[in-house]
Design a protein around this motif. Sequence first.
Motif, mmCIF file in Angstrom:
data_model
loop_
_atom_site.group_PDB
_atom_site.id
_atom_site.type_symbol
_atom_site.label_atom_id
_atom_site.label_comp_id
_atom_site.label_asym_id
_atom_site.label_seq_id
_atom_site.Cartn_x
_atom_site.Cartn_y
_atom_site.Cartn_z
ATOM 1 N N GLY A 1 0.846 -1.244 -0.248
ATOM 2 C CA GLY A 1 0.048 0.067 -0.110
ATOM 3 C C GLY A 1 0.858 1.216 0.227
ATOM 4 O O GLY A 1 2.007 1.659 0.346
ATOM 5 N N ASP B 1 7.979 -2.943 -3.378
ATOM 6 C CA ASP B 1 6.371 -2.849 -3.548
ATOM 7 C C ASP B 1 5.694 -3.641 -4.233
ATOM 8 O O ASP B 1 5.907 -3.777 -4.917
ATOM 9 C CB ASP B 1 6.724 -1.377 -4.193
ATOM 10 C CG ASP B 1 4.950 -1.347 -4.658
ATOM 11 O OD1 ASP B 1 4.284 -0.565 -3.963
ATOM 12 O OD2 ASP B 1 5.277 -0.512 -5.771
ATOM 13 N N VAL C 1 -0.812 -4.501 -4.486
ATOM 14 C CA VAL C 1 -2.159 -4.312 -3.960
ATOM 15 C C VAL C 1 -2.205 -2.863 -4.360
ATOM 16 O O VAL C 1 -3.221 -2.552 -4.861
ATOM 17 C CB VAL C 1 -2.461 -4.371 -2.561
ATOM 18 C CG1 VAL C 1 -3.642 -4.144 -1.395
ATOM 19 C CG2 VAL C 1 -1.667 -5.425 -1.869
ATOM 20 N N GLU C 2 -1.485 -1.579 -3.477
ATOM 21 C CA GLU C 2 -1.251 -0.277 -4.121
ATOM 22 C C GLU C 2 -0.151 -0.243 -4.982
ATOM 23 O O GLU C 2 0.638 -0.183 -3.925
ATOM 24 C CB GLU C 2 -1.868 0.322 -2.875
ATOM 25 C CG GLU C 2 -3.465 0.311 -2.795
ATOM 26 C CD GLU C 2 -3.799 1.257 -1.678
ATOM 27 O OE1 GLU C 2 -2.776 2.293 -1.440
ATOM 28 O OE2 GLU C 2 -4.750 0.689 -1.139
ATOM 29 N N THR C 3 0.288 0.452 -5.916
ATOM 30 C CA THR C 3 1.766 0.540 -6.291
ATOM 31 C C THR C 3 2.030 2.572 -6.540
ATOM 32 O O THR C 3 1.227 3.247 -5.806
ATOM 33 C CB THR C 3 2.383 0.421 -7.915
ATOM 34 O OG1 THR C 3 1.065 1.001 -8.266
ATOM 35 C CG2 THR C 3 1.928 -1.241 -7.347
ATOM 36 N N THR D 1 3.140 -10.427 -4.350
ATOM 37 C CA THR D 1 2.926 -10.145 -2.641
ATOM 38 C C THR D 1 3.506 -11.356 -2.325
ATOM 39 O O THR D 1 4.630 -11.183 -0.760
ATOM 40 C CB THR D 1 1.514 -10.147 -1.874
ATOM 41 O OG1 THR D 1 1.102 -9.141 -2.619
ATOM 42 C CG2 THR D 1 1.194 -10.277 -0.482
ATOM 43 N N ASN E 1 0.075 -0.067 4.733
ATOM 44 C CA ASN E 1 -0.027 0.681 4.618
ATOM 45 C C ASN E 1 -1.756 1.357 3.340
ATOM 46 O O ASN E 1 -1.584 2.062 2.617
ATOM 47 C CB ASN E 1 0.482 1.836 4.446
ATOM 48 C CG ASN E 1 1.706 1.802 4.763
ATOM 49 O OD1 ASN E 1 2.530 1.260 5.949
ATOM 50 N ND2 ASN E 1 3.182 0.676 4.103
ATOM 51 N N CYS E 2 -2.276 0.169 3.255
ATOM 52 C CA CYS E 2 -3.164 0.057 2.295
ATOM 53 C C CYS E 2 -4.531 0.315 3.136
ATOM 54 O O CYS E 2 -5.181 0.284 3.478
ATOM 55 C CB CYS E 2 -3.523 -1.048 1.347
ATOM 56 S SG CYS E 2 -3.041 -2.881 2.303
ATOM 57 N N THR F 1 -8.712 -6.459 0.781
ATOM 58 C CA THR F 1 -7.484 -6.195 1.552
ATOM 59 C C THR F 1 -7.779 -6.699 2.573
ATOM 60 O O THR F 1 -7.576 -6.298 3.326
ATOM 61 C CB THR F 1 -6.947 -4.761 2.050
ATOM 62 O OG1 THR F 1 -8.025 -3.878 1.922
ATOM 63 C CG2 THR F 1 -6.444 -4.718 -0.019
#
Length: 161
Positions: A20, A41, A44-46, A62, A75-76, A82
């Motif tokens: 995240g 990284d 999930v979120e880049t 992941t 941090n997502c 999630t």
Amino acid sequence: MTGRVPGGNSLAGTTFGVIGVGNIIAAVAHRAHTLGMTVLDTDVETFPDDLVADIDIERVGTDELLKRSDVISLNCALTEATRELIGADELAKLGTEGYHINTARGQLIDQEALVDALTSRTIVGAALDVSQRNPSSRSIHWQTWTRSSSVHATSRIRRKR
């Protein structure tokens, strides 16, 4: 952690896995890189492409992130995809020298699995700014967190008045 030094651990030569992204974690990732950490990284979120290029962030899945990281940071955003993203299997992949940081949402990690991983020493430690629920003083979570030098729970720090 590979960066062992007398009296503690060096972050240089270790791997920081980020799940995240946001402004604060982007700054943390930049500092991790400056300290000599490899920054991973996941999908999930880049991170934005310019930051990836600037600090040489490696994008991985992941599963690979969990296996290669010494420290992971969640941090997502909390979504159905999630919710409990990190469970017993994921913590086992992090390994016995791994640290888990969660500053996003408590529901991103299976709290029972985290307690089990800490008590069985599947992972070495955790830093938590959030939890799934506010543990009572009689709960196994509270007892584990307050009796363990491997857990730092900032939601339990009270300010002087």
